[in-house]
Design an enzyme around this catalytic site. Structure first.
Site: not given
Ligand SMILES: *[C@@H]1O[C@H](CO)[C@@H](O)[C@H](O)[C@H]1NC(C)=O
Length: 228
Positions: A36, A63, A113, A116-117, A120-121
């Site tokens: 990003q 990102h 952050f 979360h990454e 989630k992924h």
């Protein structure tokens, strides 16, 4: 001999196990490696917050590295039993802070952050990359393709100027050999601007590949490249 009920139940359990094993070994088709532009995150209507470690460099930031399917959909939050272990990537922390900075408010050191990454992924590619490999793979991919340098060499600068979407896409295709996905957002006055660049990576995380599907781009034909 007729199978007893308990034999049937055992067979059912076996089949379920097999399905779980199969789905774990081929749970996605490829990764989107997404970077990003901080200037486009920060000049939207809602603003951004610099990390507690200071203003990030005027460069693309990671990102995420997102497992995806060829049909455009993606798996998420694949392992509710997994947690993000910051100590597992302590050797990568300097690179994480410079190449994967958080811009979310309130200011933080980035742990939220990255967590979360991962949850989630990252948990959706756990069968090929453990937590440390996952973050290290993304950092190495960023080093391999220097998007800002590629754009600048083609005369495309973060100078608040307008550039054609095609020229941005072509500069990256020319330099990497692969067509990128380009996603725009809008600044506070509603101008379309360069927000995120997607490159595709094979499902072992080892090489860039041609994308089978692109993200929704939402770009005008001429877009702004904001300074940062
Ligand atoms: C990409 O390569 C083509 C063929 O060499 C060239 O004509 C074009 O100007 C290049 N585009 C950019 C944006 O660098």
């Amino acid at each position: 001999m007729k199978p007893t009920l308990s034999t049937l139940v055992q067979i059912q359990i076996l089949v379920l196990h097999l399905l779980v094993v199969l789905s774990a070994s081929q749970d996605f088709d490829f990764f989107y490696f997404v970077q990003q532009w901080p200037g486009s995150f920060c000049d939207r209507r809602q603003s951004c917050c610099y990390p507690t470690t200071g203003k990030p460099a005027s460069d693309f930031g990671i990102h995420g590295l997102w497992p995806n399917y060829d049909d455009g959909s993606y798996p998420s939050n694949c392992d509710s039993g997994s947690s993000f272990d910051a100590s597992a990537i302590s050797d990568l922390i300097d690179r994480m802070q410079s190449d994967w900075p958080t811009l979310a408010c309130p200011s933080s050191d980035g742990t939220k952050f990255w967590s979360h990454e991962w949850l989630k992924h990252g948990t959706c590619s756990e069968s090929v990359l453990d937590e440390h490999s996952y973050f290290e793979t993304a950092l190495n991919l960023k080093k391999e393709v220097d998007l800002l340098q590629i754009l600048q060499k083609a005369g495309i600068q973060p100078d608040d100027g307008l550039y054609s979407l095609d020229s941005i896409s072509e500069a990256i295709s020319n330099a990497t050999g692969y067509a990128p996905g380009i996603e725009c957002n809008v600044d506070a006055s509603g101008n379309s601007q360069l927000y995120q660049i997607y490159l595709c990576v094979d499902n072992s995380g080892s090489k860039f590949i041609e994308c089978s599907v692109f993200p929704n781009s939402q770009c005008d034909s001429k877009i702004e490249f904001p300074s940062f």
